[in-house]
Design an enzyme around this catalytic site. Structure first.
Site, PDB file in Angstrom:
ATOM      1  N   ALA A   1     -32.589 -51.426  -3.072  1.00  0.00           N
ATOM      2  CA  ALA A   1     -33.660 -50.713  -3.788  1.00  0.00           C
ATOM      3  C   ALA A   1     -33.176 -50.287  -5.164  1.00  0.00           C
ATOM      4  O   ALA A   1     -32.637 -49.198  -5.339  1.00  0.00           O
ATOM      5  CB  ALA A   1     -34.108 -49.491  -2.983  1.00  0.00           C
TER       6      ALA A   1
ATOM      7  N   SER B   1     -34.740 -51.643  -8.995  1.00  0.00           N
ATOM      8  CA  SER B   1     -35.974 -51.422  -9.754  1.00  0.00           C
ATOM      9  C   SER B   1     -37.110 -50.988  -8.837  1.00  0.00           C
ATOM     10  O   SER B   1     -37.942 -50.157  -9.202  1.00  0.00           O
ATOM     11  CB  SER B   1     -36.379 -52.717 -10.478  1.00  0.00           C
ATOM     12  OG  SER B   1     -35.486 -52.984 -11.535  1.00  0.00           O
TER      13      SER B   1
ATOM     14  N   PHE C   1     -24.184 -47.541  -6.771  1.00  0.00           N
ATOM     15  CA  PHE C   1     -24.167 -47.429  -8.237  1.00  0.00           C
ATOM     16  C   PHE C   1     -24.525 -46.012  -8.704  1.00  0.00           C
ATOM     17  O   PHE C   1     -25.342 -45.843  -9.624  1.00  0.00           O
ATOM     18  CB  PHE C   1     -25.131 -48.442  -8.886  1.00  0.00           C
ATOM     19  CG  PHE C   1     -24.811 -49.883  -8.605  1.00  0.00           C
ATOM     20  CD1 PHE C   1     -23.522 -50.279  -8.271  1.00  0.00           C
ATOM     21  CD2 PHE C   1     -25.801 -50.861  -8.682  1.00  0.00           C
ATOM     22  CE1 PHE C   1     -23.229 -51.616  -8.025  1.00  0.00           C
ATOM     23  CE2 PHE C   1     -25.512 -52.198  -8.439  1.00  0.00           C
ATOM     24  CZ  PHE C   1     -24.222 -52.572  -8.102  1.00  0.00           C
ATOM     25  N   ILE C   2     -23.932 -45.010  -8.086  1.00  0.00           N
ATOM     26  CA  ILE C   2     -24.283 -43.634  -8.426  1.00  0.00           C
ATOM     27  C   ILE C   2     -23.272 -43.046  -9.422  1.00  0.00           C
ATOM     28  O   ILE C   2     -22.091 -42.884  -9.108  1.00  0.00           O
ATOM     29  CB  ILE C   2     -24.366 -42.741  -7.154  1.00  0.00           C
ATOM     30  CG1 ILE C   2     -25.345 -43.357  -6.132  1.00  0.00           C
ATOM     31  CG2 ILE C   2     -24.749 -41.312  -7.528  1.00  0.00           C
ATOM     32  CD1 ILE C   2     -26.770 -43.566  -6.632  1.00  0.00           C
TER      33      ILE C   2
ATOM     34  N   ARG D   1     -12.058 -55.038 -45.849  1.00  0.00           N
ATOM     35  CA  ARG D   1     -11.622 -56.409 -45.557  1.00  0.00           C
ATOM     36  C   ARG D   1     -11.909 -57.338 -46.738  1.00  0.00           C
ATOM     37  O   ARG D   1     -13.073 -57.490 -47.144  1.00  0.00           O
ATOM     38  CB  ARG D   1     -12.370 -56.898 -44.302  1.00  0.00           C
ATOM     39  CG  ARG D   1     -12.175 -58.338 -43.959  1.00  0.00           C
ATOM     40  CD  ARG D   1     -10.849 -58.584 -43.304  1.00  0.00           C
ATOM     41  NE  ARG D   1     -10.743 -59.961 -42.848  1.00  0.00           N
ATOM     42  CZ  ARG D   1      -9.593 -60.547 -42.593  1.00  0.00           C
ATOM     43  NH1 ARG D   1      -8.450 -59.896 -42.725  1.00  0.00           N
ATOM     44  NH2 ARG D   1      -9.566 -61.797 -42.180  1.00  0.00           N
TER      45      ARG D   1
ATOM     46  N   GLU E   1     -30.892 -46.330 -15.504  1.00  0.00           N
ATOM     47  CA  GLU E   1     -32.025 -45.409 -15.722  1.00  0.00           C
ATOM     48  C   GLU E   1     -33.350 -46.167 -15.874  1.00  0.00           C
ATOM     49  O   GLU E   1     -34.245 -45.758 -16.614  1.00  0.00           O
ATOM     50  CB  GLU E   1     -31.756 -44.456 -16.891  1.00  0.00           C
ATOM     51  CG  GLU E   1     -30.577 -43.546 -16.569  1.00  0.00           C
ATOM     52  CD  GLU E   1     -30.423 -42.336 -17.445  1.00  0.00           C
ATOM     53  OE1 GLU E   1     -31.412 -41.921 -18.064  1.00  0.00           O
ATOM     54  OE2 GLU E   1     -29.316 -41.799 -17.487  1.00  0.00           O
TER      55      GLU E   1
ATOM     56  N   GLU F   1     -36.995 -54.079 -18.329  1.00  0.00           N
ATOM     57  CA  GLU F   1     -38.185 -54.756 -17.783  1.00  0.00           C
ATOM     58  C   GLU F   1     -39.097 -53.699 -17.129  1.00  0.00           C
ATOM     59  O   GLU F   1     -40.323 -53.756 -17.261  1.00  0.00           O
ATOM     60  CB  GLU F   1     -37.762 -55.821 -16.760  1.00  0.00           C
ATOM     61  CG  GLU F   1     -37.068 -57.037 -17.391  1.00  0.00           C
ATOM     62  CD  GLU F   1     -35.697 -56.752 -18.011  1.00  0.00           C
ATOM     63  OE1 GLU F   1     -34.998 -55.839 -17.515  1.00  0.00           O
ATOM     64  OE2 GLU F   1     -35.326 -57.421 -18.988  1.00  0.00           O
TER      65      GLU F   1
HETATM   66  N1  CAA Z   1     -44.367 -39.005 -13.147  1.00  0.00           N
HETATM   67  C1  CAA Z   1     -45.011 -38.504 -12.070  1.00  0.00           C
HETATM   68  N2  CAA Z   1     -45.494 -39.272 -11.061  1.00  0.00           N
HETATM   69  C2  CAA Z   1     -45.306 -40.596 -11.167  1.00  0.00           C
HETATM   70  C3  CAA Z   1     -44.654 -41.198 -12.257  1.00  0.00           C
HETATM   71  C4  CAA Z   1     -44.191 -40.332 -13.296  1.00  0.00           C
HETATM   72  N3  CAA Z   1     -43.561 -40.816 -14.368  1.00  0.00           N
HETATM   73  N4  CAA Z   1     -44.618 -42.527 -12.074  1.00  0.00           N
HETATM   74  C5  CAA Z   1     -45.234 -42.774 -10.905  1.00  0.00           C
HETATM   75  N5  CAA Z   1     -45.664 -41.596 -10.358  1.00  0.00           N
HETATM   76  C6  CAA Z   1     -46.408 -41.417  -9.127  1.00  0.00           C
HETATM   77  C7  CAA Z   1     -47.688 -42.245  -9.164  1.00  0.00           C
HETATM   78  O1  CAA Z   1     -48.733 -41.539  -9.777  1.00  0.00           O
HETATM   79  C8  CAA Z   1     -47.958 -42.461  -7.683  1.00  0.00           C
HETATM   80  O2  CAA Z   1     -48.539 -41.269  -7.168  1.00  0.00           O
HETATM   81  P1  CAA Z   1     -49.679 -41.305  -6.015  1.00  0.00           P
HETATM   82  O3  CAA Z   1     -48.974 -41.572  -4.737  1.00  0.00           O
HETATM   83  O4  CAA Z   1     -50.241 -39.916  -6.062  1.00  0.00           O
HETATM   84  O5  CAA Z   1     -50.646 -42.381  -6.362  1.00  0.00           O
HETATM   85  C9  CAA Z   1     -46.556 -42.593  -7.101  1.00  0.00           C
HETATM   86  O6  CAA Z   1     -45.655 -41.945  -8.022  1.00  0.00           O
HETATM   87  C10 CAA Z   1     -46.118 -44.044  -6.943  1.00  0.00           C
HETATM   88  O7  CAA Z   1     -46.213 -44.661  -8.201  1.00  0.00           O
HETATM   89  P2  CAA Z   1     -46.296 -46.235  -8.377  1.00  0.00           P
HETATM   90  O8  CAA Z   1     -47.359 -46.779  -7.470  1.00  0.00           O
HETATM   91  O9  CAA Z   1     -46.372 -46.545  -9.841  1.00  0.00           O
HETATM   92  O10 CAA Z   1     -44.854 -46.673  -7.773  1.00  0.00           O
HETATM   93  P3  CAA Z   1     -44.109 -48.067  -7.721  1.00  0.00           P
HETATM   94  O11 CAA Z   1     -43.442 -48.164  -6.409  1.00  0.00           O
HETATM   95  O12 CAA Z   1     -45.037 -49.158  -8.168  1.00  0.00           O
HETATM   96  O13 CAA Z   1     -42.915 -47.879  -8.791  1.00  0.00           O
HETATM   97  C11 CAA Z   1     -41.778 -47.933 -10.889  1.00  0.00           C
HETATM   98  C12 CAA Z   1     -43.070 -47.623 -10.099  1.00  0.00           C
HETATM   99  C13 CAA Z   1     -42.088 -47.376 -12.293  1.00  0.00           C
HETATM  100  C14 CAA Z   1     -41.479 -49.406 -10.987  1.00  0.00           C
HETATM  101  C15 CAA Z   1     -40.573 -47.182 -10.258  1.00  0.00           C
HETATM  102  O14 CAA Z   1     -40.184 -47.754  -9.037  1.00  0.00           O
HETATM  103  C16 CAA Z   1     -39.361 -47.138 -11.177  1.00  0.00           C
HETATM  104  O15 CAA Z   1     -39.330 -46.335 -12.111  1.00  0.00           O
HETATM  105  N6  CAA Z   1     -38.354 -47.983 -10.907  1.00  0.00           N
HETATM  106  C17 CAA Z   1     -37.093 -47.912 -11.627  1.00  0.00           C
HETATM  107  C18 CAA Z   1     -36.119 -47.036 -10.921  1.00  0.00           C
HETATM  108  C19 CAA Z   1     -35.068 -46.503 -11.831  1.00  0.00           C
HETATM  109  O16 CAA Z   1     -35.313 -46.102 -12.950  1.00  0.00           O
HETATM  110  N7  CAA Z   1     -33.853 -46.445 -11.317  1.00  0.00           N
HETATM  111  C20 CAA Z   1     -32.763 -45.888 -12.042  1.00  0.00           C
HETATM  112  C21 CAA Z   1     -31.880 -45.160 -11.110  1.00  0.00           C
HETATM  113  S1  CAA Z   1     -31.096 -43.770 -11.805  1.00  0.00           S
HETATM  114  C22 CAA Z   1     -29.833 -44.357 -12.720  1.00  0.00           C
HETATM  115  O17 CAA Z   1     -29.713 -45.474 -13.076  1.00  0.00           O
HETATM  116  C23 CAA Z   1     -28.963 -43.261 -13.131  1.00  0.00           C
HETATM  117  C24 CAA Z   1     -27.568 -43.502 -13.272  1.00  0.00           C
HETATM  118  O18 CAA Z   1     -26.809 -43.530 -12.304  1.00  0.00           O
HETATM  119  C25 CAA Z   1     -27.051 -43.544 -14.646  1.00  0.00           C
END
Ligand code: CAA
Length: 385
Positions: A131, A133, A157-158, A270, A365, A369
């Protein structure tokens, strides 16, 4: 009225952060990369200066300098060392920020205060082997048992995984509902039975920022440590990432400025064909393109940070900042290596490390894409810009 000047407090923060970076951070960057060690002594000194809670209000021991202040800080730190900036980001932009945004008053008093003071470090555990994206396809579960939730599963990857004291962990509480009310966020302490962090991964860049797996085996989490309500976890994650992506752009901006400065210096010094290479139009064009990238990122970044501080909606703008700044830092890095020629490829010079460090920004983050998806969704939903 449009006023683009920083406040006196912001200018003071920038000066202190710049001095700290010049004296304590940049001189250590090559060694941190080489040894792949998290610079905990630097983090401790940064905590002493209040840098680990700059974004939070004073009532939670924060600096009260808002998102603008926090971006100024990360920009300066990233000029000196991307690994150090990422450790501070994983702590402040993600782990502690989730508690600030979604925590109860008790949770903020108990957890956020020591995090903002830098007495403890935080992390944010969303990603799993299956899990990335598609964050809601997670398999970590939290089952209710009496007054506790029992966590089982793995994260991957935390950032700060093995150095954090406090973890914000996302788990399924209703596998049928998933993103729509089936995921819950929990505050977990590293000493709790059944929790273990893996070894740091071997990475291309930001090698002083530790990235690890996390393992949860029947970890009992008290009901009081649910963050943001049962079933609200996906929204907590998304709201936190919305804010975090702004400051990630600030890190990219800092790194870009560092690479441009090094490139200008090199181009002026340079000599080839009897003159500094800065006099060659091909090099001038590259420097100009780097400056254009930097100015564009700086402009949208601080405008968006201002929107965060004003309490305005900023989800789309944050995704645009992340997309623009991370693409820009990679273009800047590529040009910086090109201007440095053979020297840019040698580990003896900082450009090689900065080039490697830049690449991950388009991935973590939320990949770029995913940022396209977030931006496009706001357009099609509204039907206009
Ligand atoms: N703020 C508040 N609510 C939000 C939101 C936001 N920005 N985005 C979505 N929601 C809500 C939606 O409104 C929806 O609510 P309801 O159930 O009330 O309808 C719910 O969340 C589900 O939303 P989606 O249907 O849009 O969800 P999805 O499964 O299609 O996913 C996605 C959307 C944007 C692709 C999301 O999965 C995503 O952001 N993926 C990327 C994950 C990510 O960024 N990972 C990084 C990990 S952290 C990291 O990298 C840190 C590190 O260690 C450096």
């Amino acid at each position: 009225m449009i006023d683009f000047t920083f406040t006196e407090e912001h200018k003071m923060l920038r000066d202190v952060a710049r001095k700290f970076t010049d004296q304590e951070v940049r001189p250590r960057a090559a060694e941190i990369d080489e040894k792949e060690e998290a610079p905990l002594d630097i983090i401790q000194k940064a905590a002493g200066l209040g840098f680990l809670g700059v974004v939070f209000p004073p009532e939670y021991c924060g600096g009260g300098l808002g998102e603008i202040g926090y971006c100024i800080l990360l920009e300066e730190i990233a000029r000196g060392c991307n690994s150090t900036a990422v450790i501070i980001g994983g702590h402040q932009s993600l782990g502690a920020m989730a508690i600030y945004l979604a925590g109860t008053e008790d949770q903020k008093q108990h957890y956020l205060r020591p995090l903002a003071e830098g007495k403890k470090l935080a992390t944010f555990a969303l990603t799993e082997p299956g899990a990335g994206s598609d964050a809601s396809s997670m398999t970590t579960t939290a089952e209710k048992h009496g007054d506790c939730f029992v966590l089982n599963g793995n994260k991957t990857f935390i950032t700060n995984g093995n150095i954090a004291d406090v973890l914000v962990v996302f788990a399924l509480t209703d596998p049928q509902k998933r993103a729509h009310g089936g995921i819950t966020a929990f505050i977990v302490e590293k000493e709790w039975k059944g929790f273990r962090a893996g070894k740091p991964e071997k990475k291309m860049g930001i090698r002083g920022s530790h990235t690890t797996s996390l393992f949860f085996e029947n970890v009992e989490v008290p009901r009081a440590n649910v963050l943001g309500g049962v079933g609200e976890g996906f929204k907590v994650a998304m709201q936190t990432l919305d804010v975090a992506r702004v400051s990630l752009a600030a890190q990219c901006l800092g790194a870009s400025k560092e690479m441009l400065d090094l490139s200008i210096k090199h181009a002026n010094e340079r000599v080839q064909f009897d003159k500094p290479i800065a006099e060659q139009q091909a090099v001038q064009f590259m420097l100009a393109d780097m400056a254009a990238d930097i100015y564009q990122v700086e402009s949208i970044l601080y405008r968006t940070a201002w929107m965060v501080d004003q309490g305005l909606p900023f989800g789309r703008e944050s995704a645009i900042c992340k997309l623009a700044a991370t693409d820009a830092v990679c273009r800047v890095a590529d040009r910086a290596v090109q201007i440095h020629g053979g020297m840019g490829y040698m580990r003896e010079y900082p450009i090689e490390r900065l080039y490697r460090d830049a690449r991950v920004n388009r991935i973590f983050e939320g990949t770029n894409e995913i940022q396209h998806l977030v931006i496009a969704k706001t357009l099609t939903k509204k039907g206009t810009y």
